[in-house]
Design a protein around this motif. Structure first.
Motif, PDB file in Angstrom:
ATOM      1  N   ASP A 174       0.819  -1.213   0.000  1.00  0.00           N
ATOM      2  CA  ASP A 174       0.000   0.000   0.000  1.00  0.00           C
ATOM      3  C   ASP A 174       0.853   1.264   0.000  1.00  0.00           C
ATOM      4  O   ASP A 174       0.349   2.362   0.230  1.00  0.00           O
ATOM      5  N   ASP A 175       2.159   1.073  -0.230  1.00  0.00           N
ATOM      6  CA  ASP A 175       3.076   2.215  -0.320  1.00  0.00           C
ATOM      7  C   ASP A 175       2.960   3.115   0.910  1.00  0.00           C
ATOM      8  O   ASP A 175       2.862   4.330   0.817  1.00  0.00           O
ATOM      9  N   ASN A 176       2.989   2.487   2.097  1.00  0.00           N
ATOM     10  CA  ASN A 176       2.865   3.261   3.329  1.00  0.00           C
ATOM     11  C   ASN A 176       3.931   2.851   4.331  1.00  0.00           C
ATOM     12  O   ASN A 176       3.659   2.152   5.302  1.00  0.00           O
ATOM     13  N   PRO A 177       5.154   3.285   4.095  1.00  0.00           N
ATOM     14  CA  PRO A 177       6.244   2.919   5.008  1.00  0.00           C
ATOM     15  C   PRO A 177       6.099   3.512   6.403  1.00  0.00           C
ATOM     16  O   PRO A 177       6.866   3.188   7.303  1.00  0.00           O
ATOM     17  N   ALA A 178       5.088   4.374   6.626  1.00  0.00           N
ATOM     18  CA  ALA A 178       4.873   4.943   7.953  1.00  0.00           C
ATOM     19  C   ALA A 178       4.525   3.864   8.971  1.00  0.00           C
ATOM     20  O   ALA A 178       4.674   4.069  10.181  1.00  0.00           O
ATOM     21  N   LYS A 179       4.079   2.721   8.498  1.00  0.00           N
ATOM     22  CA  LYS A 179       3.701   1.626   9.389  1.00  0.00           C
ATOM     23  C   LYS A 179       4.856   0.680   9.684  1.00  0.00           C
ATOM     24  O   LYS A 179       4.703  -0.265  10.457  1.00  0.00           O
ATOM     25  N   MET A 180       5.983   0.890   9.067  1.00  0.00           N
ATOM     26  CA  MET A 180       7.055  -0.084   9.122  1.00  0.00           C
ATOM     27  C   MET A 180       7.743  -0.174  10.478  1.00  0.00           C
ATOM     28  O   MET A 180       7.910   0.814  11.179  1.00  0.00           O
ATOM     29  N   THR A 181       8.116  -1.389  10.844  1.00  0.00           N
ATOM     30  CA  THR A 181       8.872  -1.650  12.071  1.00  0.00           C
ATOM     31  C   THR A 181      10.037  -2.589  11.738  1.00  0.00           C
ATOM     32  O   THR A 181      10.148  -3.090  10.617  1.00  0.00           O
TER      33      THR A 181
END
Length: 349
Positions: A174-181
């Motif tokens: 979803d092209d949302n690296p803001a969720k990445m851990t």
């Protein structure tokens, strides 16, 4: 593709290459060349077919890929993961590069990989016709952007038509690296371990990384959490003067493990906060982490930043560090956790 696109996609995604510190410091890990015995074990094992679920698709591998293409996307997560697993000799074209690395020999090993002599498109990546001409059996991209027809790339269906599997890295669907851990870095390792039948190598890297991070976190447990500013050196991501300040994503997981907190976590719900100089000046910053993405003199950039905001505790105490690939998706996050922790809590070490 303008600089802003690759980096925006990358940064959480790529924000912390799990370079499995202890296990990756060797020449083998940096170069991506496995021993003859482990190669034989991997190829001879009857672990196929292997099917993985990726962005709503099932990708089935009947054997270990031998012609891998790694797309750009402003990342080194994918190529570094392959190198960490000893699979560098499977790569026929890599468009990734970061200029520096916390892993000894890693940047040199990446630079030495074949590119396929491809003329890149305006997005600084491999156009459709050139991709098909490389005869890949696996193509890796950090997000679905790398497989969009409107950008001139080969789609996943077009690759399937020429018997090539495709893979989008964690949080790239979803092209949302803001969720990445950091766990996404481990997932990338695990997925590639399964695909290439080297899960034992992947699990060892993950275990070593987890052990390293746990040991560092234990040393700084209970300590006050300094407020840290994380930003890319000389990089424009938006309209304001400070548009490459990281607000969300894997960086925050790294800071937490190191006993710190993001000074700008509340500034944006997306990966980057697009900030004015006034906003930055009004925020207490105890330490600065500058991420170098092929930047000239990132250390000089850090020092200049501290001079610009002398009121910060970080400026008064000269508390800063420069990192690169260990600050996002990939196989080296424990190296960033360790270095940031030593900067924030030197007495604990």
């Amino acid at each position: 593709m303008p600089k802003k696109r690759p980096l925006a996609i990358l940064l959480t995604g790529a924000l912390c290459l799990i370079t499995a510190g202890c296990a990756e410091s060797s020449t083998t890990a940096a170069s991506g060349k496995a021993s003859a015995s482990t190669d034989a074990e991997g190829e001879a094992a009857s672990g196929y077919p292997v099917t993985i679920e990726n962005c709503g698709r099932s990708e089935t591998f009947t054997k270990a890929p031998s012609r891998v293409v790694v797309m750009n996307g402003g990342s080194v997560a994918e190529v570094s993961t392959l190198l960490a697993l000893g699979l560098g000799d499977r790569i026929v074209s890599s468009q990734q590069g970061y200029g520096m690395s916390e892993v000894a020999g890693r940047a040199k090993a990446i630079k030495a990989l074949p590119t396929g002599n491809i003329k890149l498109n305006e997005a600084y990546d491999i156009p459709r016709e050139a991709m098909i001409g490389l005869r890949p059996d696996l193509v890796m991209a950090i997000t679905t952007y790398g497989f969009e027809a409107k950008n001139g790339f080969a789609t996943r269906d077009q690759l399937k038509d020429v018997s090539a599997n495709s893979y989008v890295s964690p949080q790239g669907c979803d092209d949302n690296p803001a969720k990445m851990t950091i766990s996404d870095s481990y997932k990338l390792l695990r997925d590639m371990g399964k695909v290439f039948n080297v899960s034992d190598r992947a699990e060892k890297l993950i275990a070593d990384s987890e052990k390293s991070i746990a040991a560092v976190s234990a040393k700084v447990k209970g300590e006050k959490k300094p407020k840290v500013m994380v930003l890319f050196a000389n990089m424009a991501m938006g309209s304001n003067e400070f548009s490459s300040v990281v607000s969300q994503g894997i960086v925050n997981d790294i800071l937490a493990g190191a006993g710190g907190a993001n000074a700008f976590a509340s500034a944006s719900k997306t990966t980057f906060a697009d900030l004015s100089a006034e906003k930055v000046a009004a925020t207490d910053v105890d330490a600065v982490v500058v991420i170098s993405y092929n930047a000239d003199d990132p250390t000089g950039y850090a020092k200049k930043l501290l001079k610009e905001f002398p009121q910060w505790p970080a400026a008064k105490n000269k508390t800063y560090t420069v990192l690169s690939d260990s600050m996002y998706l990939g196989p080296s996050n424990e190296l960033a956790v360790d270095k940031v922790a030593r900067m924030l809590h030197p007495d604990a070490f």
